[in-house]
Design a protein around this motif. Structure first.
Motif, PDB file in Angstrom:
ATOM      1  N   ASN A 145      23.991  -9.862  -9.743  1.00  0.00           N
ATOM      2  CA  ASN A 145      23.330 -11.153  -9.497  1.00  0.00           C
ATOM      3  C   ASN A 145      22.031 -11.265 -10.288  1.00  0.00           C
ATOM      4  O   ASN A 145      21.702 -12.339 -10.827  1.00  0.00           O
ATOM      5  CB  ASN A 145      23.028 -11.325  -8.008  1.00  0.00           C
ATOM      6  N   LEU A 146      21.297 -10.168 -10.352  1.00  0.00           N
ATOM      7  CA  LEU A 146      20.035 -10.146 -11.099  1.00  0.00           C
ATOM      8  C   LEU A 146      20.276 -10.435 -12.576  1.00  0.00           C
ATOM      9  O   LEU A 146      19.565 -11.243 -13.186  1.00  0.00           O
ATOM     10  CB  LEU A 146      19.364  -8.782 -10.925  1.00  0.00           C
ATOM     11  N   ILE A 147      21.279  -9.807 -13.160  1.00  0.00           N
ATOM     12  CA  ILE A 147      21.575 -10.021 -14.576  1.00  0.00           C
ATOM     13  C   ILE A 147      21.962 -11.472 -14.828  1.00  0.00           C
ATOM     14  O   ILE A 147      21.534 -12.090 -15.806  1.00  0.00           O
ATOM     15  CB  ILE A 147      22.687  -9.065 -15.034  1.00  0.00           C
ATOM     16  N   ARG A 148      22.758 -12.037 -13.936  1.00  0.00           N
ATOM     17  CA  ARG A 148      23.157 -13.442 -14.086  1.00  0.00           C
ATOM     18  C   ARG A 148      21.944 -14.374 -14.038  1.00  0.00           C
ATOM     19  O   ARG A 148      21.893 -15.379 -14.757  1.00  0.00           O
ATOM     20  CB  ARG A 148      24.113 -13.836 -12.965  1.00  0.00           C
ATOM     21  N   GLU A 149      20.976 -14.028 -13.193  1.00  0.00           N
ATOM     22  CA  GLU A 149      19.790 -14.880 -13.083  1.00  0.00           C
ATOM     23  C   GLU A 149      18.895 -14.765 -14.308  1.00  0.00           C
ATOM     24  O   GLU A 149      18.340 -15.762 -14.792  1.00  0.00           O
ATOM     25  CB  GLU A 149      18.996 -14.516 -11.822  1.00  0.00           C
ATOM     26  N   LEU A 150      18.759 -13.542 -14.839  1.00  0.00           N
ATOM     27  CA  LEU A 150      17.867 -13.326 -15.977  1.00  0.00           C
ATOM     28  C   LEU A 150      18.519 -13.693 -17.308  1.00  0.00           C
ATOM     29  O   LEU A 150      17.824 -14.050 -18.258  1.00  0.00           O
ATOM     30  CB  LEU A 150      17.422 -11.862 -16.012  1.00  0.00           C
ATOM     31  N   LEU A 151      19.838 -13.568 -17.371  1.00  0.00           N
ATOM     32  CA  LEU A 151      20.575 -13.889 -18.598  1.00  0.00           C
ATOM     33  C   LEU A 151      21.630 -14.940 -18.267  1.00  0.00           C
ATOM     34  O   LEU A 151      22.818 -14.633 -18.156  1.00  0.00           O
ATOM     35  CB  LEU A 151      21.246 -12.632 -19.170  1.00  0.00           C
ATOM     36  N   PRO A 152      21.214 -16.190 -18.099  1.00  0.00           N
ATOM     37  CA  PRO A 152      22.152 -17.238 -17.638  1.00  0.00           C
ATOM     38  C   PRO A 152      23.374 -17.422 -18.532  1.00  0.00           C
ATOM     39  O   PRO A 152      24.422 -17.862 -18.059  1.00  0.00           O
ATOM     40  CB  PRO A 152      21.282 -18.504 -17.633  1.00  0.00           C
ATOM     41  N   GLN A 153      23.258 -17.075 -19.816  1.00  0.00           N
ATOM     42  CA  GLN A 153      24.380 -17.255 -20.732  1.00  0.00           C
ATOM     43  C   GLN A 153      25.339 -16.061 -20.729  1.00  0.00           C
ATOM     44  O   GLN A 153      26.382 -16.103 -21.381  1.00  0.00           O
ATOM     45  CB  GLN A 153      23.855 -17.475 -22.165  1.00  0.00           C
ATOM     46  N   ALA A 154      24.979 -15.014 -19.979  1.00  0.00           N
ATOM     47  CA  ALA A 154      25.815 -13.813 -19.974  1.00  0.00           C
ATOM     48  C   ALA A 154      27.157 -14.087 -19.306  1.00  0.00           C
ATOM     49  O   ALA A 154      27.221 -14.682 -18.230  1.00  0.00           O
ATOM     50  CB  ALA A 154      25.090 -12.684 -19.254  1.00  0.00           C
ATOM     51  N   LYS A 155      28.221 -13.655 -19.954  1.00  0.00           N
ATOM     52  CA  LYS A 155      29.564 -13.851 -19.406  1.00  0.00           C
ATOM     53  C   LYS A 155      30.168 -12.543 -18.904  1.00  0.00           C
ATOM     54  O   LYS A 155      30.683 -12.470 -17.803  1.00  0.00           O
ATOM     55  CB  LYS A 155      30.470 -14.477 -20.474  1.00  0.00           C
ATOM     56  N   ASN A 156      30.114 -11.507 -19.735  1.00  0.00           N
ATOM     57  CA  ASN A 156      30.755 -10.243 -19.385  1.00  0.00           C
ATOM     58  C   ASN A 156      29.747  -9.092 -19.376  1.00  0.00           C
ATOM     59  O   ASN A 156      28.842  -9.053 -20.215  1.00  0.00           O
ATOM     60  CB  ASN A 156      31.885  -9.929 -20.368  1.00  0.00           C
ATOM     61  N   ILE A 157      29.935  -8.178 -18.436  1.00  0.00           N
ATOM     62  CA  ILE A 157      29.020  -7.050 -18.251  1.00  0.00           C
ATOM     63  C   ILE A 157      29.811  -5.760 -18.335  1.00  0.00           C
ATOM     64  O   ILE A 157      30.901  -5.642 -17.760  1.00  0.00           O
ATOM     65  CB  ILE A 157      28.299  -7.141 -16.896  1.00  0.00           C
ATOM     66  N   LEU A 158      29.262  -4.770 -19.047  1.00  0.00           N
ATOM     67  CA  LEU A 158      29.858  -3.442 -19.136  1.00  0.00           C
ATOM     68  C   LEU A 158      29.066  -2.469 -18.272  1.00  0.00           C
ATOM     69  O   LEU A 158      27.849  -2.327 -18.449  1.00  0.00           O
ATOM     70  CB  LEU A 158      29.847  -2.948 -20.585  1.00  0.00           C
ATOM     71  N   VAL A 159      29.733  -1.811 -17.333  1.00  0.00           N
ATOM     72  CA  VAL A 159      29.141  -0.701 -16.589  1.00  0.00           C
ATOM     73  C   VAL A 159      29.673   0.574 -17.232  1.00  0.00           C
ATOM     74  O   VAL A 159      30.878   0.834 -17.226  1.00  0.00           O
ATOM     75  CB  VAL A 159      29.511  -0.742 -15.093  1.00  0.00           C
ATOM     76  N   LEU A 160      28.763   1.359 -17.797  1.00  0.00           N
ATOM     77  CA  LEU A 160      29.157   2.527 -18.582  1.00  0.00           C
ATOM     78  C   LEU A 160      28.806   3.804 -17.819  1.00  0.00           C
ATOM     79  O   LEU A 160      27.659   3.997 -17.397  1.00  0.00           O
ATOM     80  CB  LEU A 160      28.449   2.494 -19.938  1.00  0.00           C
ATOM     81  N   LEU A 161      29.806   4.678 -17.654  1.00  0.00           N
ATOM     82  CA  LEU A 161      29.655   5.905 -16.878  1.00  0.00           C
ATOM     83  C   LEU A 161      30.224   7.097 -17.638  1.00  0.00           C
ATOM     84  O   LEU A 161      31.128   6.946 -18.461  1.00  0.00           O
ATOM     85  CB  LEU A 161      30.401   5.799 -15.541  1.00  0.00           C
ATOM     86  N   ASP A 162      29.714   8.298 -17.324  1.00  0.00           N
ATOM     87  CA  ASP A 162      30.374   9.502 -17.790  1.00  0.00           C
ATOM     88  C   ASP A 162      31.558   9.790 -16.860  1.00  0.00           C
ATOM     89  O   ASP A 162      31.974   8.909 -16.088  1.00  0.00           O
ATOM     90  CB  ASP A 162      29.388  10.681 -17.853  1.00  0.00           C
ATOM     91  N   GLN A 163      32.100  10.984 -16.892  1.00  0.00           N
ATOM     92  CA  GLN A 163      33.232  11.309 -16.030  1.00  0.00           C
ATOM     93  C   GLN A 163      32.867  12.383 -14.998  1.00  0.00           C
ATOM     94  O   GLN A 163      33.701  13.201 -14.602  1.00  0.00           O
ATOM     95  CB  GLN A 163      34.448  11.735 -16.858  1.00  0.00           C
ATOM     96  N   ASP A 164      31.624  12.365 -14.555  1.00  0.00           N
ATOM     97  CA  ASP A 164      31.213  13.219 -13.451  1.00  0.00           C
ATOM     98  C   ASP A 164      31.943  12.800 -12.176  1.00  0.00           C
ATOM     99  O   ASP A 164      32.420  11.660 -12.061  1.00  0.00           O
ATOM    100  CB  ASP A 164      29.696  13.094 -13.262  1.00  0.00           C
ATOM    101  N   ARG A 165      32.030  13.706 -11.204  1.00  0.00           N
ATOM    102  CA  ARG A 165      32.728  13.425  -9.948  1.00  0.00           C
ATOM    103  C   ARG A 165      32.249  12.109  -9.324  1.00  0.00           C
ATOM    104  O   ARG A 165      33.042  11.283  -8.882  1.00  0.00           O
ATOM    105  CB  ARG A 165      32.490  14.578  -8.973  1.00  0.00           C
ATOM    106  N   SER A 166      30.939  11.888  -9.302  1.00  0.00           N
ATOM    107  CA  SER A 166      30.388  10.685  -8.669  1.00  0.00           C
ATOM    108  C   SER A 166      30.812   9.412  -9.385  1.00  0.00           C
ATOM    109  O   SER A 166      30.901   8.344  -8.772  1.00  0.00           O
ATOM    110  CB  SER A 166      28.861  10.765  -8.627  1.00  0.00           C
ATOM    111  N   ALA A 167      31.058   9.510 -10.691  1.00  0.00           N
ATOM    112  CA  ALA A 167      31.391   8.318 -11.476  1.00  0.00           C
ATOM    113  C   ALA A 167      32.658   7.640 -10.967  1.00  0.00           C
ATOM    114  O   ALA A 167      32.769   6.410 -10.973  1.00  0.00           O
ATOM    115  CB  ALA A 167      31.539   8.685 -12.949  1.00  0.00           C
ATOM    116  N   TYR A 168      33.612   8.427 -10.509  1.00  0.00           N
ATOM    117  CA  TYR A 168      34.871   7.847 -10.030  1.00  0.00           C
ATOM    118  C   TYR A 168      34.675   7.071  -8.731  1.00  0.00           C
ATOM    119  O   TYR A 168      35.336   6.049  -8.499  1.00  0.00           O
ATOM    120  CB  TYR A 168      35.918   8.952  -9.860  1.00  0.00           C
TER     121      TYR A 168
END
Length: 319
Positions: A145-168
């Motif tokens: 929600n924060l990103i949408r408010e600060l970047l109103p033109q943003a359409k797609n967001i990438l959440v980037l993670l490693d493959q640590d146990r917590s990432a899954y």
């Protein structure tokens, strides 16, 4: 009274007046240099220094291959058996998964922290009475929600993670939100990570960094988190946000609604202190502390992110 008798009595009373602190062993899933570990360890110390003697064991699961994790846990368990602590703190999912069931069978009092999964799943679906702690739930929706408010033109967001146990677990939690415009990508190879970052603008308008401490370089060796962050910041074509306060800095992510590692550790430390003072009490599992809106002024300026006036009053600014 003879001098020797007086001296003997004095030493006796001095020894009697010195109370031994209870021993608490803290088992880190990661390593002491890890930014998240540093933060929560300081939080633990803020509540347990002067109350307990602290000893530390690091499983080093972010830098060691998965094949070595069980051996690390075996060594940690042996040390716990030898030292017989009054309480054990388990930091993050790997430590709880690898050691929690063994400590439960010992009836060892345990406080966990940084757990992204349902902690009961490590114990056949029911948490033992002697085990409690703090679960970690990053504020995914609030950040989107924060990103949408600060970047109103943003359409797609990438959440980037490693493959640590917590990432899954993080991936599963975000996917349950059912956002078609948010992709969660897990990689374990640093070159692939770099490729995803450099080409992000072809598909995405912002990146949110999740876990990034368990990446493997071309030489097969672990890549230090600071290097990953600084490279990502220098090469990303789109603004970077984060879920944790340790990711926000002049050389890191621009900002986010973040969790505090220090506060997380302090909550766990408070619980451990209470269990030491009243060993038989049963404490309920607690949730992560409320998030904080934190931004780097340098990064906000770099990405030309304008913070609305109504929001600016809640922002904690970093350089």
């Amino acid at each position: 009274m003879s001098y020797l008798r007086y001296l003997a009595l004095l030493l006796f009373f001095l020894a009697s007046s010195v109370m031994a602190y209870p021993l608490v062993i803290v088992v880190e899933s990661y390593h002491p240099e890890n930014a998240w570990d540093k933060a929560y360890l300081n939080g633990l110390r803020s509540k347990l220094d002067g109350v307990a003697e602290l000893d530390f064991i690091a499983l080093d699961t972010k830098r060691l291959p998965t094949s070595a994790h069980l051996e690390q846990a075996d060594l940690a368990f042996y040390e716990i058996q030898q030292k017989k602590p009054d309480l054990v703190v388990l930091g993050d999912d790997a430590a709880l998964a690898l050691l929690g069931p063994r400590l439960a069978r010992m009836k060892m009092p345990v406080v966990f922290l940084g757990i992204n999964a349902d902690p009961a799943q490590y114990f056949g679906g029911k948490l033992p009475e002697n085990i409690t702690g703090v679960i970690e739930r990053p504020l995914y929706q609030q950040n989107f929600n924060l990103i949408r408010e600060l970047l109103p033109q943003a359409k797609n967001i990438l959440v980037l993670l490693d493959q640590d146990r917590s990432a899954y677990f993080i991936q599963a939690d975000i996917q349950r939100l059912k956002h078609n415009d948010i992709d969660v990508v897990l990689v374990n190879n640093y070159s692939l990570w770099q490729n995803k970052v450099m080409n992000a603008s072809l598909q995405y308008d912002a990146i949110v960094l999740g876990t990034y401490q368990a990446l493997i370089g071309a030489n097969g060796q672990h890549v230090e988190a600071d290097e990953v962050m600084s490279w990502t910041r220098a090469h990303s074509p789109v603004p970077i946000f984060g879920f944790w306060d340790v990711a926000i800095s002049r050389q890191g992510a621009a900002g986010g609604m973040v969790l505090s590692g220090f506060e997380h550790g302090a909550v766990a430390g408070t619980m451990a202190r209470a269990m030491l003072q009243q060993p038989r009490q049963v404490l309920p599992v607690q949730q992560s502390s409320p998030g904080h809106l934190i931004f780097s002024r340098a990064q906000a300026n770099y990405w030309k992110i304008q913070i609305p006036r109504k929001m600016s009053k809640r922002v904690s600014w970093l350089p």
